[in-house]
Write an enzyme that holds these catalytic residues in place. Structure first.
Site, PDB file in Angstrom:
ATOM      1  N   LYS A   1      56.591  48.736  29.175  1.00 20.95           N
ATOM      2  CA  LYS A   1      55.512  49.293  28.858  1.00 20.95           C
ATOM      3  C   LYS A   1      55.514  50.713  28.909  1.00 20.95           C
ATOM      4  CE  LYS A   1      50.708  49.207  31.288  1.00 20.95           C
ATOM      5  NZ  LYS A   1      49.984  48.427  32.420  1.00 20.95           N
TER       6      LYS A   1
ATOM      7  N   SER B   1      45.684  46.078  31.353  1.00 21.05           N
ATOM      8  CA  SER B   1      46.380  47.252  30.630  1.00 21.05           C
ATOM      9  C   SER B   1      47.470  46.695  29.975  1.00 21.05           C
ATOM     10  CB  SER B   1      46.138  48.534  31.374  1.00 21.05           C
ATOM     11  OG  SER B   1      47.397  48.295  32.252  1.00 21.05           O
TER      12      SER B   1
ATOM     13  N   SER C   1      46.534  43.957  35.569  1.00 23.75           N
ATOM     14  CA  SER C   1      47.086  44.470  34.425  1.00 23.75           C
ATOM     15  C   SER C   1      48.354  43.603  34.225  1.00 23.75           C
ATOM     16  CB  SER C   1      47.512  45.955  34.404  1.00 23.75           C
ATOM     17  OG  SER C   1      46.096  46.537  34.213  1.00 23.75           O
TER      18      SER C   1
HETATM   19  N1  GLN Z   1      41.691  46.273  34.397  1.00 21.53           N
HETATM   20  C1  GLN Z   1      41.592  46.996  35.804  1.00 21.53           C
HETATM   21  C2  GLN Z   1      41.331  48.458  35.659  1.00 21.53           C
HETATM   22  O1  GLN Z   1      40.688  48.772  34.466  1.00 21.53           O
HETATM   23  C3  GLN Z   1      43.175  46.958  36.305  1.00 21.53           C
HETATM   24  C4  GLN Z   1      44.089  47.934  35.651  1.00 21.53           C
HETATM   25  C5  GLN Z   1      45.456  47.678  36.074  1.00 21.53           C
HETATM   26  O2  GLN Z   1      45.602  46.795  36.695  1.00 21.53           O
HETATM   27  N2  GLN Z   1      46.341  48.606  35.589  1.00 21.53           N
HETATM   28  O3  GLN Z   1      41.309  49.344  36.356  1.00 21.53           O
END
Ligand code: GLN
Length: 486
Positions: A79, A154, A178
């Site tokens: 990532k 994400s 995410s």
């Molecule tokens: N979807 C969650 C957010 O928008 C979690 C994101 C993540 O785990 N980085 O913060």
């Protein structure tokens, strides 16, 4: 079976035994990338020449009979919020579009020690804020199962490359879901380790008390293999857990041993939650029935603080991000506005032009929650509820070995479906977020298809530092599911 479709465990075995070369694995994966990446769009950068050179070097060492690492010659994706001393680390943001990290993250050092071949870096929601990859300022990534749908987020890019056979395994990061949510949307396995199990050194911070790096694989064993490479103590991360407290384990060693007398908790408050789609509920119920058939006992657990997890998370995460992201000031790192009026303008215009809408929204929310007069009412209150959430889990794990629930309330949604309504998007993480607030590990494994033919994920959570048991529980289901497909 084509080379790029092999499991990671099988690919490494073949490379080490010289049945196949690392070069062949890298070439097969790049041929696949050329074929499908134009539709999927999961990579932000690719390093073909470097990967081939590395592969040749590993092949030569194997040919010479030298010892090699546990991921010898395996093509892997990372990532783009994990710092690499080569190429760029963009975080999916215009702010860091040209940022070249001066050092490798701890996990990158470990991948290199394990002789993995890093082939590219994957797309993500800007600074890991989002649930669909649509917040990336740099690229649109599609779900490999349906080009009209999102891959989740994400870490959507990392999930998509594994699902589409454009890498054998990959690394993502999970602050509120995410890794697990995109794993669920793309039909792969994703593990969020216990907070402190994997070093965050070199992971670009979003919300430091929640962030955790973890592996994606096409099956449980591949995920365990990657965990073996990345888990462990690192004195450069002050929240890394000393191995005396949580000794490193071989996650592959006992993977096929079922957990005897398994007790599975189902959370009353999750079953009742509205917004859970029928097809997802059905698949998860079927998975539970399968565990029951294997001899597991299902117990209902009461976790009264669960309904507050989204609200709590969006206080804690935004407060921490508002502080973490102050470093992007147009001076130290990244984007700088081209014609500033004065020095204040360097700061404000660089941030105004460099950050996307969601990042700005969160910085403002967090700054507000931390401001004098509101700190007690919002941030401190959230920390107290966070404690209650942690206690709910501690109590629950006295009654059961693990908790099972859906990973996400629905299957992958269409592009644009939730972009105008941030609250709707935030609800994507309704089942994943409490895990980060408590700091426990959790995994998402595929458990069937929805009415739309898209993958559904089963989430399994367990207590601190029980990843080994968690992976074994996941493997129990995978084995039965594979057998029924044969
Ligand atoms: N979807 C969650 C957010 O928008 C979690 C994101 C993540 O785990 N980085 O913060």
């Amino acid at each position: 079976m084509n080379i790029e479709q092999l499991s990671a465990v099988e690919a490494v075995t073949r490379i080490k035994s010289r049945e196949m070369t690392s070069r062949e694995a890298v070439e097969a994966v790049f041929a696949r990338i050329e074929q499908v990446e134009p539709q999927v769009g999961a990579y932000l950068s690719l390093y073909k020449q470097e990967a081939l050179q590395k592969a040749d070097a590993i092949d030569a060492r194997i040919a010479a009979g030298e010892p090699v690492g546990i991921l010898a010659g395996l093509p892997i994706a990372v990532k783009d919020n994990i710092c690499t001393a080569f190429g760029t680390t963009t975080c999916g943001s215009k702010m860091l579009e040209n940022f070249r990290a001066p050092y490798n993250a701890h996990v990158i050092e470990l991948l290199e020690k394990a002789d993995a071949v890093i082939i590219g870096k994957t797309n993500m929601d800007e600074f890991a804020m989002g649930s669909s990859c649509e917040n990336s300022a740099l690229k649109k990534t599609a779900n490999p199962h349906d080009p009209g749908k999102v891959p989740g987020g994400s870490s959507g890019g990392s999930a998509a490359v594994v699902a589409a056979n454009m890498a054998f395994v990959s690394l993502g990061s999970d602050t509120g879901g995410s890794i697990r949510q995109p794993a669920s949307f793309c039909g792969v396995v994703g593990l969020k380790p216990t907070y402190g199990r994997v070093s965050r050194y070199g992971l670009v911070a979003y919300a430091s008390s929640l962030d955790q790096i973890g592996p994606f694989g096409r099956n449980v064993a591949d995920t365990a293999l990657l965990m073996n490479a990345i888990a462990g103590y690192d004195d450069r991360d002050s929240t890394s857990i000393n191995t005396d407290l949580a000794p490193n384990e071989d996650y592959l060693a006992k993977l096929d041993e079922p957990v005897d007398g398994l007790k599975i908790g189902v959370v009353k408050q999750f079953i009742a939650s509205e917004g859970l789609h029928d097809d997802v509920r059905r698949s998860v119920d079927e998975a539970l029935a399968r565990y029951k058939k294997m001899g597991a006992e299902i117990v209902e657990v009461d976790m009264p603080s669960m309904p507050y997890s989204i609200a709590t998370y969006y206080m804690v995460a935004t407060a921490e991000c508002s502080s973490n992201l102050t470093r992007y000031d147009g001076v130290h790192y990244g984007y700088r506005t081209p014609n500033p009026k004065d020095y204040i303008d360097v700061y404000s215009s660089s941030r105004a032009e460099g950050f996307g809408a969601e990042v700005k929204r969160r910085i403002m929310l967090g700054t507000y929650a931390l401001s004098a007069g509101y700190y007690d009412a919002y941030y401190l209150k959230a920390l107290k509820v966070r404690n209650l959430i942690r206690q709910d889990f501690e109590k629950a794990f006295k009654l059961c070995d693990c908790i099972m629930c859906p990973t996400a309330p629905e299957t992958a949604f269409a592009f644009g479906e939730k972009t105008n309504d941030p609250l709707k998007m935030y609800l994507s993480d309704i089942y994943t977020i409490a895990v980060n607030l408590a700091g426990i590990p959790a995994i998402s494994i595929p458990c069937g298809k929805g009415d739309d033919g898209m993958p559904i994920g089963l989430q399994i959570m367990s207590s601190y530092f029980t990843e080994s048991k968690l992976l074994r529980i996941a493997r129990m289901y995978e084995k039965v599911a594979q057998a029924s497909r044969l």
